[in-house]
Design a protein around this motif. Structure first.
Motif, PDB file in Angstrom:
ATOM      1  N   GLU A  27      14.402  22.325  71.487  1.00  0.00           N
ATOM      2  CA  GLU A  27      15.599  23.166  71.596  1.00  0.00           C
ATOM      3  C   GLU A  27      16.825  22.277  71.739  1.00  0.00           C
ATOM      4  O   GLU A  27      16.840  21.357  72.559  1.00  0.00           O
ATOM      5  N   GLU A  29      20.893  22.079  72.405  1.00  0.00           N
ATOM      6  CA  GLU A  29      22.005  22.751  73.070  1.00  0.00           C
ATOM      7  C   GLU A  29      23.261  21.948  72.752  1.00  0.00           C
ATOM      8  O   GLU A  29      23.579  20.978  73.450  1.00  0.00           O
ATOM      9  N   HIS A  30      23.954  22.326  71.678  1.00  0.00           N
ATOM     10  CA  HIS A  30      25.089  21.535  71.210  1.00  0.00           C
ATOM     11  C   HIS A  30      26.191  21.399  72.259  1.00  0.00           C
ATOM     12  O   HIS A  30      26.934  20.411  72.249  1.00  0.00           O
ATOM     13  N   GLU A  31      26.258  22.346  73.176  1.00  0.00           N
ATOM     14  CA  GLU A  31      27.273  22.241  74.225  1.00  0.00           C
ATOM     15  C   GLU A  31      26.976  21.095  75.194  1.00  0.00           C
ATOM     16  O   GLU A  31      27.846  20.690  75.964  1.00  0.00           O
ATOM     17  N   PHE A  32      25.783  20.511  75.145  1.00  0.00           N
ATOM     18  CA  PHE A  32      25.471  19.346  75.971  1.00  0.00           C
ATOM     19  C   PHE A  32      26.347  18.147  75.604  1.00  0.00           C
ATOM     20  O   PHE A  32      26.500  17.223  76.396  1.00  0.00           O
ATOM     21  N   GLU A  61      21.005  17.036  65.116  1.00  0.00           N
ATOM     22  CA  GLU A  61      19.882  17.986  65.016  1.00  0.00           C
ATOM     23  C   GLU A  61      19.248  17.905  63.633  1.00  0.00           C
ATOM     24  O   GLU A  61      18.020  17.921  63.515  1.00  0.00           O
ATOM     25  N   CYS A 151      21.487  16.127  71.841  1.00  0.00           N
ATOM     26  CA  CYS A 151      21.643  17.428  72.505  1.00  0.00           C
ATOM     27  C   CYS A 151      20.310  18.160  72.656  1.00  0.00           C
ATOM     28  O   CYS A 151      20.237  19.386  72.597  1.00  0.00           O
ATOM     29  N   ASP A 153      17.345  19.606  74.783  1.00  0.00           N
ATOM     30  CA  ASP A 153      17.158  20.106  76.137  1.00  0.00           C
ATOM     31  C   ASP A 153      15.849  19.526  76.684  1.00  0.00           C
ATOM     32  O   ASP A 153      14.756  20.016  76.366  1.00  0.00           O
ATOM     33  N   LYS A 156      13.501  21.958  78.769  1.00  0.00           N
ATOM     34  CA  LYS A 156      12.686  22.872  77.964  1.00  0.00           C
ATOM     35  C   LYS A 156      11.593  22.116  77.221  1.00  0.00           C
ATOM     36  O   LYS A 156      10.481  22.619  77.062  1.00  0.00           O
TER      37      LYS A 156
END
Length: 180
Positions: A27, A29-32, A61, A151, A153, A156
């Motif tokens: 997974e 999370e581009h906001e990371f 990614e 990015c 996670d 997860k």
């Protein structure tokens, strides 16, 4: 060699565990990326393997999605002070070296050699990255970025692999991947 047999070698390589997973299950999370932009580590814009020089979250990614499988390595190492950056940098480098060594040995046992590394910290092949001096990378084919730059996670990913993420103050967990 079968995946299960390789996974059983984790302790011999010095890891708490290592597991196979499919990259489709990672997974992102581009906001990371905002955490890299805070530049707490000092590598933002100063290491070719770190943002923004390594690529956008979307590009990172896409690099991973080109591969189907991932071998996930986890180390759990005792620490004096989990917040001591100097101590954890040493442990990250040890984890990286163990990952590189393990993958080389596993390639001899049948692990595909057309993969890519994702490490727990920034590329550290050079004493100081040439990006700071605006000189070309001297080890471009071996350069690796960290999970944060991609990015990914890690929480997860660890849960998916049934890996212990508990941080109790005196043990630090680090992860790396070899995607193929």
């Amino acid at each position: 060699m079968k995946k299960i047999e390789m996974e059983k070698q984790a302790k011999a390589f010095g890891f708490a565990t290592m597991k196979f997973m499919e990259t489709k299950d990672l997974e992102f999370e581009h906001e990371f990326r905002q955490f890299c932009e805070m530049n707490d580590c000092g590598n933002y814009g100063n290491n070719y393997a770190c943002p923004p020089l390594c690529g956008t979250p979307e590009e990172m990614e896409q690099k991973v999605r080109k591969y189907e499988h991932a071998l996930v390595f986890q180390s759990r190492t005792p620490v004096q002070n989990i917040f001591d950056d100097a101590e954890t940098k040493i442990i990250k480098k040890m984890h990286t070296n163990k990952t590189l060594h393990a993958v080389e040995e596993l390639k001899e046992q049948g692990l595909p050699d057309n993969g890519m590394f994702i490490m727990c910290g920034p590329c550290n092949f050079c004493e100081e990255c040439k990006a700071k001096a605006k000189e070309p990378c001297v080890n471009e084919t071996m350069r690796f970025s960290c999970l944060s730059a991609y990015c990914i996670d890690a929480g997860k990913m660890a849960k998916h692999c049934n890996m212990n993420m508990e941080w109790n103050g005196d043990v630090v967990s680090f992860f790396s991947l070899y995607v193929f």
